[in-house]
Design a protein around this motif. Structure first.
Motif, PDB file in Angstrom:
ATOM      1  N   PRO A  51       0.826  -1.212   0.000  1.00 28.71           N
ATOM      2  CA  PRO A  51       0.000   0.000   0.000  1.00 28.71           C
ATOM      3  C   PRO A  51       0.859   1.261   0.000  1.00 28.71           C
ATOM      4  O   PRO A  51       1.923   1.303   0.628  1.00 28.71           O
ATOM      5  N   ARG A 416      -4.528   0.884  -1.961  1.00 27.78           N
ATOM      6  CA  ARG A 416      -4.343  -0.477  -1.442  1.00 27.78           C
ATOM      7  C   ARG A 416      -4.709  -1.493  -2.513  1.00 27.78           C
ATOM      8  O   ARG A 416      -5.613  -1.267  -3.320  1.00 27.78           O
ATOM      9  N   SER A 419      -8.495  -2.441  -3.623  1.00 28.54           N
ATOM     10  CA  SER A 419      -9.462  -1.476  -3.085  1.00 28.54           C
ATOM     11  C   SER A 419     -10.389  -0.932  -4.162  1.00 28.54           C
ATOM     12  O   SER A 419     -11.546  -0.625  -3.892  1.00 28.54           O
ATOM     13  N   GLY A 471      -1.202  -3.485   8.438  1.00 24.52           N
ATOM     14  CA  GLY A 471      -2.331  -3.195   7.566  1.00 24.52           C
ATOM     15  C   GLY A 471      -2.992  -1.852   7.800  1.00 24.52           C
ATOM     16  O   GLY A 471      -4.105  -1.624   7.329  1.00 24.52           O
ATOM     17  N   VAL A 474       0.599   3.195   5.291  1.00 22.59           N
ATOM     18  CA  VAL A 474       1.029   2.895   3.931  1.00 22.59           C
ATOM     19  C   VAL A 474       2.337   3.623   3.658  1.00 22.59           C
ATOM     20  O   VAL A 474       2.710   4.561   4.364  1.00 22.59           O
TER      21      VAL A 474
END
Length: 481
Positions: A51, A416, A419, A471, A474
């Motif tokens: 990401p 991401r 996404s 997670g 980024v």
């Protein structure tokens, strides 16, 4: 309209953003900004891009300079702290009674200090900061933590992301940004640090070992550093072992040389070994002890890992402690300027007072355990619940309290994997700036102490804690303003 405002204007155009994001994903994959997927963490057959933000985020240039200028001070400080066994034992006395992980690591540290007090040690450090903006008229650099072990994303998150953002800016018509995108040589500089340790060991047939977990979703970040080492010196061989494999295959000879599968080990670089989950049995602890008690140069040593614990942040803010180890007035100021307030939770009146103070205004504080790896800090109601659970007994000694930093908000678009364009919308984010350093020493003799590069990570502002691997955050890069 300045460059930051131009970027904000661009981010409001859904059609332009969708096209830019699709091109950016292809660029990221082509350049190797990759991770394994969360459902196939043990395989490289299916991968995804890591990401990232669509454009770089603004960072005041004077704060970037400040972060780089203080890095060598922190490298020196962390090392001299690790050389004072009596100080560490006193500083961690309450933690050693309540935290089994820290106690086991400290036992190994004591053994190595007795047997090999002048042993060479390598640290690939990353000191992390946020841009503290409590009001519109004030902004300052405040340290969040010092990472002494497994300082990640030096492989895929540094020069590769700078190149990605330069491509994104250039291909979407932005001009005059090159002198505002600082060069980032973290990857080659950290590889040079590893090779400096390998050379110092002095055995050309010895190998470098990466200590890893059984399953590594972030394997490409690790292997990028590995391949850079080999690119710089093709004569060097790099191996990858878990602590369990070290226990099974490792042997010490009569001269304290460590051999694994018949190969002498010059340097052991830890990308695992920083949480209790990495030590499932005594076997893993025996492997760690064998590594530290051998002549192998550990990155980090048990001592270096200990001084990166959260408790040390709190101890260093106590009156007179920093002055014991740092004599220069300029260095003292550079270090202190990055500190925030901390409170210890030892048993007694001061600890009780700290607990009561935090429970009264929990929004102003963060509860930090000794654990590394991101996603462990507690905020708001979680902080309250934990203090209500452990606040009256010695379990609280495994935590410290840190005054909450109020980070400068940035406007960003987060990309991401999976996404989709519907997610390519501007959000308010906050950034964390990491500065890498290389420190190599043998006892009191400093061999190498350098500032090595930087890492910027950004997350949506509604997230309290968590890094890229967790997670939440980024990969990003700084746009100097």
């Amino acid at each position: 309209m300045n460059l930051v405002e131009q970027i904000k204007s661009f981010m409001k155009d859904e059609k332009l953003v969708t096209g830019a994001a699709c091109n950016a994903v292809d660029f990221a994959i082509t350049k190797g900004i990759l991770m394994r997927t969360s459902d196939r963490r043990d395989s490289s057959e299916v991968v995804q891009h890591a990401p990232f933000t669509l454009f770089p985020s603004p960072v005041p240039s004077h704060l970037m300079d400040q972060a780089k200028d203080v890095q060598k001070d922190f490298g020196f400080l962390m090392h001299v702290l690790s050389q004072d066994q009596d100080f560490l034992k006193s500083a961690y006395s309450s933690v050693l009674e309540s935290d089994e992980f820290t106690k086991n690591l400290f036992d190994i540290y004591e053994t190595t200090r007795q047997e090999k007090p002048k042993k060479a040690e390598l640290a690939l450090i990353r000191s992390d900061y946020m841009l503290h903006q409590p009001d519109q008229n004030t902004i300052s650099l405040k340290q969040i933590e010092v990472n002494m072990i497994a300082s990640s994303f030096n492989g895929i998150g540094t020069e590769k992301v700078t190149a990605l953002h330069e491509y994104n800016l250039n291909s979407n018509g932005f001009k005059d940004f090159h002198d505002r995108m600082p060069e980032n040589l973290a990857l080659p500089n950290l590889a040079d640090g590893m090779l400096a340790a390998w050379n110092h060991y002095g055995q050309p047939n010895a190998v470098i070992v990466f200590i890893i977990s059984d399953v590594e979703q972030n394997i490409f970040d690790q292997r990028t550093l590995e391949f850079k080492i080999i690119e710089k010196n093709p004569d060097v061989r790099v191996r990858r072992y878990t602590l369990g494999e070290v226990a099974d295959k490792g042997k010490l000879d009569s001269n304290s040389k460590l051999f694994i599968a018949g190969e002498e080990i010059a340097v052991a670089y830890y990308r695992a070994g920083y949480t209790p989950n990495d030590y499932l049995s005594q076997k893993e602890w025996d492997a760690r002890r064998m590594l530290d008690c051998s002549d192998t140069i550990n990155c980090p040593s048990a001592g270096h890992q200990l001084v990166g614990a959260k408790k040390m942040q709190e101890v260093l803010t106590q009156p007179g402690v920093l002055e014991k180890f740092i004599k220069g007035a300029d260095s003292l100021k550079r270090l202190r300027d990055t500190f925030v307030g901390f409170y210890g939770l030892e048993m007694g009146a001061e600890g009780d007072e700290a607990v009561a103070k935090v429970l009264k205004n929990p929004d102003n504080y963060v509860l930090k355990p000794q654990l590394e790896g991101g996603g462990n800090n507690l905020y708001n109601q979680d902080l309250v619940d934990k203090l209500n659970e452990v606040g009256s007994d010695k379990r609280r000694c495994s935590y410290i309290i840190m005054e909450k930093v109020r980070p400068m908000p940035v406007s960003t678009i987060i990309i991401r994997a999976g996404s989709g364009p519907q997610q390519f919308k501007p959000v308010e984010g906050v950034s964390e700036l990491g500065i890498y350093g290389v420190f190599l020493a043998s006892g009191d003799k400093i061999i190498k102490n350098t500032c090595a590069g930087h890492l910027l990570r950004t997350k949506a502002s509604h997230h309290d804690d968590g890094g890229v691997a967790a997670g939440v955050a980024v990969l990003d890069s700084p746009l100097l303003v």
